[in-house]
Design a protein around this motif. Structure first.
Motif, mmCIF file in Angstrom:
data_model
loop_
_atom_site.group_PDB
_atom_site.id
_atom_site.type_symbol
_atom_site.label_atom_id
_atom_site.label_comp_id
_atom_site.label_asym_id
_atom_site.label_seq_id
_atom_site.Cartn_x
_atom_site.Cartn_y
_atom_site.Cartn_z
ATOM 1 N N VAL A 117 0.836 -1.206 0.000
ATOM 2 C CA VAL A 117 0.000 0.000 0.000
ATOM 3 C C VAL A 117 0.867 1.252 0.000
ATOM 4 C CG1 VAL A 117 -1.668 1.346 1.327
ATOM 5 C CG2 VAL A 117 -1.946 -1.130 1.126
ATOM 6 N N LEU A 118 1.864 1.267 0.879
ATOM 7 C CA LEU A 118 2.706 2.449 0.986
ATOM 8 C C LEU A 118 3.590 2.627 -0.244
ATOM 9 C CD1 LEU A 118 3.710 2.327 4.757
ATOM 10 C CD2 LEU A 118 1.957 3.725 3.647
ATOM 11 N N LYS A 119 4.064 1.532 -0.817
ATOM 12 C CA LYS A 119 4.873 1.653 -2.030
ATOM 13 C C LYS A 119 4.061 2.245 -3.173
ATOM 14 C CE LYS A 119 6.243 -1.920 -4.485
ATOM 15 N NZ LYS A 119 6.958 -3.145 -4.906
ATOM 16 N N SER A 120 2.758 1.964 -3.183
ATOM 17 C CA SER A 120 1.899 2.507 -4.238
ATOM 18 C C SER A 120 1.744 4.010 -4.129
ATOM 19 C CB SER A 120 0.521 1.836 -4.201
ATOM 20 O OG SER A 120 -0.241 2.259 -3.073
ATOM 21 N N GLN A 121 2.105 4.586 -2.961
ATOM 22 C CA GLN A 121 2.019 6.028 -2.772
ATOM 23 C C GLN A 121 3.262 6.748 -3.314
ATOM 24 O OE1 GLN A 121 -0.979 7.257 -1.494
ATOM 25 N NE2 GLN A 121 -1.395 5.066 -1.752
ATOM 26 N N LEU A 122 4.289 5.975 -3.658
ATOM 27 C CA LEU A 122 5.497 6.565 -4.227
ATOM 28 C C LEU A 122 5.232 6.971 -5.678
ATOM 29 C CD1 LEU A 122 8.082 3.939 -2.923
ATOM 30 C CD2 LEU A 122 7.806 6.283 -2.070
ATOM 31 N N PRO A 123 5.968 7.972 -6.193
ATOM 32 C CA PRO A 123 5.822 8.328 -7.606
ATOM 33 C C PRO A 123 6.136 7.123 -8.494
ATOM 34 C CG PRO A 123 7.125 9.983 -6.438
ATOM 35 C CD PRO A 123 6.944 8.826 -5.492
ATOM 36 N N PRO A 124 5.418 6.943 -9.584
ATOM 37 C CA PRO A 124 5.644 5.776 -10.456
ATOM 38 C C PRO A 124 7.095 5.632 -10.896
ATOM 39 C CG PRO A 124 3.604 6.869 -11.058
ATOM 40 C CD PRO A 124 4.277 7.750 -10.042
ATOM 41 N N TRP A 125 7.764 6.767 -11.169
ATOM 42 C CA TRP A 125 9.146 6.687 -11.644
ATOM 43 C C TRP A 125 10.094 6.188 -10.554
ATOM 44 C CZ3 TRP A 125 12.566 9.446 -8.765
ATOM 45 C CH2 TRP A 125 12.080 10.557 -8.050
ATOM 46 N N PHE A 126 9.667 6.288 -9.269
ATOM 47 C CA PHE A 126 10.536 5.896 -8.165
ATOM 48 C C PHE A 126 10.334 4.438 -7.751
ATOM 49 C CE2 PHE A 126 11.896 5.819 -3.670
ATOM 50 C CZ PHE A 126 13.160 6.398 -3.792
ATOM 51 N N GLN A 127 9.239 3.838 -8.141
ATOM 52 C CA GLN A 127 8.913 2.497 -7.660
ATOM 53 C C GLN A 127 9.921 1.422 -8.083
ATOM 54 O OE1 GLN A 127 4.771 1.429 -8.056
ATOM 55 N NE2 GLN A 127 4.075 3.420 -7.319
ATOM 56 N N PRO A 128 10.489 1.475 -9.322
ATOM 57 C CA PRO A 128 11.538 0.487 -9.643
ATOM 58 C C PRO A 128 12.736 0.583 -8.708
ATOM 59 C CG PRO A 128 10.716 1.521 -11.642
ATOM 60 C CD PRO A 128 10.139 2.288 -10.495
ATOM 61 N N TYR A 129 13.076 1.823 -8.311
ATOM 62 C CA TYR A 129 14.178 1.999 -7.368
ATOM 63 C C TYR A 129 13.827 1.386 -6.011
ATOM 64 C CZ TYR A 129 17.439 4.198 -4.139
ATOM 65 O OH TYR A 129 18.377 4.404 -3.161
ATOM 66 N N ALA A 130 12.604 1.633 -5.547
ATOM 67 C CA ALA A 130 12.180 1.094 -4.257
ATOM 68 C C ALA A 130 12.219 -0.432 -4.267
ATOM 69 C CB ALA A 130 10.775 1.593 -3.910
ATOM 70 N N ASP A 131 11.850 -1.041 -5.390
ATOM 71 C CA ASP A 131 11.908 -2.502 -5.498
ATOM 72 C C ASP A 131 13.344 -2.992 -5.372
ATOM 73 O OD1 ASP A 131 9.181 -2.770 -5.847
ATOM 74 O OD2 ASP A 131 9.290 -2.646 -8.031
ATOM 75 N N MET A 132 14.260 -2.327 -6.078
ATOM 76 C CA MET A 132 15.666 -2.723 -6.022
ATOM 77 C C MET A 132 16.252 -2.480 -4.632
ATOM 78 S SD MET A 132 16.930 -4.132 -8.719
ATOM 79 C CE MET A 132 18.659 -3.894 -8.326
ATOM 80 N N GLU A 133 15.837 -1.405 -4.003
ATOM 81 C CA GLU A 133 16.331 -1.070 -2.669
ATOM 82 C C GLU A 133 16.005 -2.184 -1.676
ATOM 83 O OE1 GLU A 133 16.256 3.139 -0.558
ATOM 84 O OE2 GLU A 133 14.331 2.120 -0.336
ATOM 85 N N GLN A 134 14.814 -2.750 -1.794
ATOM 86 C CA GLN A 134 14.406 -3.819 -0.890
ATOM 87 C C GLN A 134 15.256 -5.077 -1.063
ATOM 88 O OE1 GLN A 134 11.927 -3.822 1.549
ATOM 89 N NE2 GLN A 134 11.970 -1.612 1.206
ATOM 90 N N ARG A 135 15.818 -5.263 -2.257
ATOM 91 C CA ARG A 135 16.597 -6.465 -2.545
ATOM 92 C C ARG A 135 18.092 -6.239 -2.397
ATOM 93 N NH1 ARG A 135 14.686 -7.745 -8.486
ATOM 94 N NH2 ARG A 135 16.272 -9.371 -8.256
ATOM 95 N N ALA A 136 18.503 -5.000 -2.181
ATOM 96 C CA ALA A 136 19.928 -4.674 -2.185
ATOM 97 C C ALA A 136 20.651 -5.283 -0.988
ATOM 98 C CB ALA A 136 20.115 -3.167 -2.198
ATOM 99 N N SER A 137 21.879 -5.693 -1.219
ATOM 100 C CA SER A 137 22.739 -6.144 -0.130
ATOM 101 C C SER A 137 23.788 -5.085 0.213
ATOM 102 C CB SER A 137 23.429 -7.458 -0.513
ATOM 103 O OG SER A 137 24.139 -7.325 -1.728
ATOM 104 N N TYR A 138 23.985 -4.129 -0.689
ATOM 105 C CA TYR A 138 24.960 -3.052 -0.473
ATOM 106 C C TYR A 138 24.414 -1.786 -1.109
ATOM 107 C CZ TYR A 138 29.581 -0.848 0.000
ATOM 108 O OH TYR A 138 30.615 0.002 0.354
#
Length: 282
Positions: free
Chosen positions: A81-102
């Motif tokens: 729900v909260l990720k859907s409140q992010l701007p569409p252009w930012f959501q791919p970054y948020a997805d990668m951020e969740q998977r990042a190890s560094y």
């Protein structure tokens, strides 16, 4: 105006959350007011969330899960729900951020988002528009949960010294923000360096950027823009950003000296100061 009769659960994560809340509440034989009494909120708030007019919070979701015995359904839905409140252009970054190890980040003007306090984030995100400000702040704070998860990424942040002096939200907000940065002084997975003014011309003059690395995906670089962000997985571009970041780390103060600078600025610029009549100004 939306109502519970025409709410489409497939329209968005927020709509799905609202539809499920109504379905499970009614299955439990509770009115909106009765559920509100159980979790110490108003029936009106329950109604606003059921009709997707208001974004739920984490405490609300946890309380509803406990009251309805859902086994954590709404708490698990909340990140979507909260990720859907992010701007569409930012959501791919948020997805990668969740998977990042560094995560390697350089910020030239503001504190890096994962290290912002709620008040500081509110001032930053509200500087241009107040539209859905509460929701955008909640989404940013939700992203910060990766720092406290069981296997957090290594987050290494270089901040320009200017970040410490750009007074965002007022002196009290800045003091609390710098104090928050100091809480990471001995953190194993978060490192903060300050790039001092004395560094002169440096590799970050083109602006802020972030590099994300994960074990199961290509490296990923993101840079901020006026109307959005630019992200790329192009190996050559990521390599170029990585080289710039190495130069910034080399030019920055050590982690220990950086913490000392943050503490000094916090006290000298944002500490208690006497007014001309001798009274203390907080």
């Amino acid at each position: 105006m939306k109502n519970t009769r025409d709410l489409d659960p497939s329209a968005s994560p927020l709509d799905y959350y609202g539809a499920e809340l109504r379905r499970l509440r009614e299955a439990a034989g509770l009115s909106q007011r009765q559920l509100g009494d159980i979790i110490f909120c108003t029936g009106s708030l329950i109604g606003q969330i059921e009709t997707a007019h208001k974004v739920p919070t984490r405490p609300f979701s946890e309380a509803v899960d406990a009251a309805l015995g859902t086994g954590g359904t709404f708490t698990r839905l909340l990140p979507l729900v909260l990720k859907s409140q992010l701007p569409p252009w930012f959501q791919p970054y948020a997805d990668m951020e969740q998977r990042a190890s560094y995560i390697s980040a350089f910020e030239s003007q503001v504190v890096y988002g994962l290290l912002q306090t709620e008040e500081y984030a509110t001032a930053v995100l509200g500087a241009v528009t107040l539209d859905k400000l509460t929701e955008r702040v909640m989404a940013r704070l939700e992203r910060q949960r990766i720092l406290t998860q069981e296997n957090p990424p290594l987050v290494w942040v270089v901040l320009s010294e200017a970040v410490l002096y750009l007074e965002i939200g007022g002196r009290k907000v800045m003091r609390e923000q710098l104090a928050h940065l100091l809480t990471f002084k001995d953190a194993e997975w978060v490192k903060i360096q300050i790039l001092p003014f004395t560094a002169g011309a440096h590799a970050g003059l083109r602006g802020s950027f972030t590099i994300l690395r994960s074990e199961d995906a290509p490296d990923f670089a993101h840079s901020n823009g006026y109307e959005g962000g630019h992200w790329t997985a192009n190996p050559q571009e990521v390599k170029s950003r990585s080289l710039r970041y190495d130069h910034l780390q080399a030019a920055a103060l050590s982690v220990e000296d950086s913490a000392a600078m943050i503490a000094r600025v916090m006290e000298e610029r944002y500490g208690e100061q006497p007014e001309p009549d001798g009274r203390t100004l907080a």
